[in-house]
Motif scaffolding. Sequence first.
Motif, PDB file in Angstrom:
ATOM      1  N   GLY A   1      51.960 -53.817  43.150  1.00  0.00           N
ATOM      2  CA  GLY A   1      51.834 -55.111  42.008  1.00  0.00           C
ATOM      3  C   GLY A   1      50.666 -56.232  42.565  1.00  0.00           C
ATOM      4  N   GLU A   2      50.969 -56.465  43.823  1.00  0.00           N
ATOM      5  CA  GLU A   2      50.193 -57.656  44.495  1.00  0.00           C
ATOM      6  C   GLU A   2      49.784 -57.608  45.903  1.00  0.00           C
ATOM      7  OE1 GLU A   2      52.980 -60.046  46.666  1.00  0.00           O
ATOM      8  OE2 GLU A   2      54.434 -59.378  46.890  1.00  0.00           O
TER       9      GLU A   2
ATOM     10  N   ASN B   1      45.624 -57.271  36.521  1.00  0.00           N
ATOM     11  CA  ASN B   1      47.080 -57.348  36.381  1.00  0.00           C
ATOM     12  C   ASN B   1      47.543 -57.715  36.950  1.00  0.00           C
ATOM     13  OD1 ASN B   1      47.546 -58.490  33.126  1.00  0.00           O
ATOM     14  ND2 ASN B   1      47.591 -56.311  33.149  1.00  0.00           N
ATOM     15  N   GLN B   2      47.151 -57.109  38.423  1.00  0.00           N
ATOM     16  CA  GLN B   2      47.236 -57.420  39.806  1.00  0.00           C
ATOM     17  C   GLN B   2      47.505 -59.055  40.477  1.00  0.00           C
ATOM     18  OE1 GLN B   2      45.473 -54.367  42.279  1.00  0.00           O
ATOM     19  NE2 GLN B   2      46.882 -54.447  43.698  1.00  0.00           N
ATOM     20  N   PHE B   3      48.548 -59.070  40.748  1.00  0.00           N
ATOM     21  CA  PHE B   3      48.544 -60.073  41.092  1.00  0.00           C
ATOM     22  C   PHE B   3      47.964 -59.933  43.094  1.00  0.00           C
ATOM     23  CE2 PHE B   3      51.993 -60.462  38.677  1.00  0.00           C
ATOM     24  CZ  PHE B   3      51.483 -60.955  37.462  1.00  0.00           C
TER      25      PHE B   3
ATOM     26  N   ASN C   1      52.566 -55.431  27.598  1.00  0.00           N
ATOM     27  CA  ASN C   1      53.267 -54.388  25.900  1.00  0.00           C
ATOM     28  C   ASN C   1      54.740 -53.558  26.691  1.00  0.00           C
ATOM     29  OD1 ASN C   1      50.922 -54.180  24.349  1.00  0.00           O
ATOM     30  ND2 ASN C   1      51.776 -55.459  23.165  1.00  0.00           N
ATOM     31  N   LEU C   2      54.479 -53.609  28.165  1.00  0.00           N
ATOM     32  CA  LEU C   2      55.304 -52.757  29.316  1.00  0.00           C
ATOM     33  C   LEU C   2      55.018 -53.639  30.413  1.00  0.00           C
ATOM     34  CD1 LEU C   2      56.942 -50.318  29.854  1.00  0.00           C
ATOM     35  CD2 LEU C   2      54.920 -48.733  30.407  1.00  0.00           C
ATOM     36  N   VAL C   3      56.514 -53.844  31.142  1.00  0.00           N
ATOM     37  CA  VAL C   3      56.513 -54.404  32.465  1.00  0.00           C
ATOM     38  C   VAL C   3      57.734 -53.885  33.195  1.00  0.00           C
ATOM     39  CG1 VAL C   3      57.860 -56.613  33.286  1.00  0.00           C
ATOM     40  CG2 VAL C   3      56.145 -56.404  31.368  1.00  0.00           C
ATOM     41  N   THR C   4      57.383 -53.554  34.516  1.00  0.00           N
ATOM     42  CA  THR C   4      58.191 -52.639  35.766  1.00  0.00           C
ATOM     43  C   THR C   4      58.689 -53.002  36.428  1.00  0.00           C
ATOM     44  OG1 THR C   4      56.789 -51.129  36.560  1.00  0.00           O
ATOM     45  CG2 THR C   4      57.841 -50.111  34.993  1.00  0.00           C
ATOM     46  N   LEU C   5      60.192 -53.714  36.530  1.00  0.00           N
ATOM     47  CA  LEU C   5      60.546 -54.647  38.061  1.00  0.00           C
ATOM     48  C   LEU C   5      61.361 -53.956  38.802  1.00  0.00           C
ATOM     49  CD1 LEU C   5      61.675 -58.596  35.524  1.00  0.00           C
ATOM     50  CD2 LEU C   5      59.247 -57.741  36.783  1.00  0.00           C
TER      51      LEU C   5
ATOM     52  N   PHE D   1      49.664 -52.982  31.179  1.00  0.00           N
ATOM     53  CA  PHE D   1      50.904 -52.758  31.593  1.00  0.00           C
ATOM     54  C   PHE D   1      50.822 -54.136  32.649  1.00  0.00           C
ATOM     55  CE2 PHE D   1      52.357 -50.955  36.010  1.00  0.00           C
ATOM     56  CZ  PHE D   1      53.744 -50.479  36.149  1.00  0.00           C
ATOM     57  N   GLY D   2      51.936 -54.204  33.377  1.00  0.00           N
ATOM     58  CA  GLY D   2      52.282 -55.434  34.871  1.00  0.00           C
ATOM     59  C   GLY D   2      53.620 -54.930  35.620  1.00  0.00           C
ATOM     60  N   HIS D   3      53.060 -54.632  36.911  1.00  0.00           N
ATOM     61  CA  HIS D   3      54.698 -54.654  37.921  1.00  0.00           C
ATOM     62  C   HIS D   3      54.145 -55.481  38.668  1.00  0.00           C
ATOM     63  CE1 HIS D   3      56.915 -52.082  39.971  1.00  0.00           C
ATOM     64  NE2 HIS D   3      55.822 -51.934  41.446  1.00  0.00           N
ATOM     65  N   ILE D   4      55.887 -55.311  39.417  1.00  0.00           N
ATOM     66  CA  ILE D   4      55.964 -56.468  40.409  1.00  0.00           C
ATOM     67  C   ILE D   4      57.077 -56.083  41.347  1.00  0.00           C
ATOM     68  CG2 ILE D   4      57.621 -57.929  39.396  1.00  0.00           C
ATOM     69  CD1 ILE D   4      54.166 -58.535  41.991  1.00  0.00           C
TER      70      ILE D   4
END
Length: 442
Positions: free
Chosen positions: A158-159, A189-191, A251-255, A421-424
């Motif tokens: 995610g980054e 949505n990548q950092f 709407n969707l996040v994964t940590l 979607f976003g992930h980190i």
Amino acid sequence: MAKKNFVLDTNVLLHDPKALEKFEDNDIYLPIVVIEEIDKFKKNMNELGRNARYVARFLDSLREKGRLDEGVKLGEDLGTLRIVFSRKQVDLWPQIGNPADNAILNVALELTKEKEAIGETVIFVTKDANLRIKADAVGVKSEDYKNDRVEIGELYSGEVDYYCSGSLISKIYQDGVIERPQDLELLPNQFVTLINSENPKNTALARYYKTGEFGSDVLKRIDPVDDVWGISPRNKQQTFAFELLLDPSINLVTLVGKAGTGKTLLAIASGLMQVADEDTYKRLLISRPVIPMGKDIGFLPGDVESKMGPWMKPLYDNLDFIISRNEEYSVPSYKELENQNILQVEPLTYIRGRSIPEQFIIIDEAQNLTPLEVKTIITRAGEGTKIVLTGDPYQIDNPYVDANTNGLSYLVEHFKGEPIFGHITLIKGERSYLAERAAELL
């Protein structure tokens, strides 16, 4: 490419009930023992039982197309399915081991010898590592079921770090937004951590927008939030996590992260802020799979709340910690939030079959879910709902999944690149120095 012949173990169908449709135009063989085992599982009132019932119904529908012992075409671009018996008992392991496993392996061994004579390949597919070892010992080629397998070492983080000129960093601080550098490939949505090539201490944090209110194909600078219900980010990954958690357009996040990195704490604080203070969502719904670590404590008396208490205690601990840091609540107890209908904590079992609109949903310990269970949960989301899944793929208590095949890893790999979607991946432990060292050394 030459057609292959696959012999499937029962656990493949229980893991993925639609596995029969995922072997392209190759032929599939199911030993009769697999059907008997499916019959035993179909009475279970859990995910394995539901999968077994799906497989049984699917096989029954194929009977209308022809005889399963002679072979039935699975689809226009798919191969043929046959249910087969072992025509002779291969006396390799009399009276030892699992009789059902041995019977299935006998079929694979017999079919291997038969197909080798005509130059065809037979592959025995099972998720049982010991059975793959036994297959290898008798000369049967075997593989794990890989259709939903993710290489955990290559999981999307995610980054990314990007070394650039100091002038580019100055520009993003001045303008807030810059065009994406042409040599930097990014997903929505990548950092990005912009790092000055000549002075590595000169940095800027940014998020990539492929499209949106800030422009198309741009990097927007982000700053750490000061306070989210008493919780402030302690490192850049936590800053990135808050950026995703507090954005209603995601709407969707994964940590993902090891123990103590703050996954659940950040998610709960963000949910409370958007439900209690901002009215972005109607309710905060928190759940987790009921899977014990170590020996199960057995039957628990009482109502649902009493039964679920021990399983949900980690969530309650996070809630009480957050509330105790918020001056608006004089009594530091999650009960106050439940009484105000702001918060609902319930077993994951109750989510199946529901439609849940306008809620902030947190699924904790999602690494213990199968890909199918994760799909079931996400498809419950109604209009205006945000779902956050947290977990550590290296800390799994479910015997039917591992770091490469669990639903959380599967979700990250298949949703990356989606605008909603976003992930980190959280890296640094912040619970305590002891917890951080334990996660690293043990």
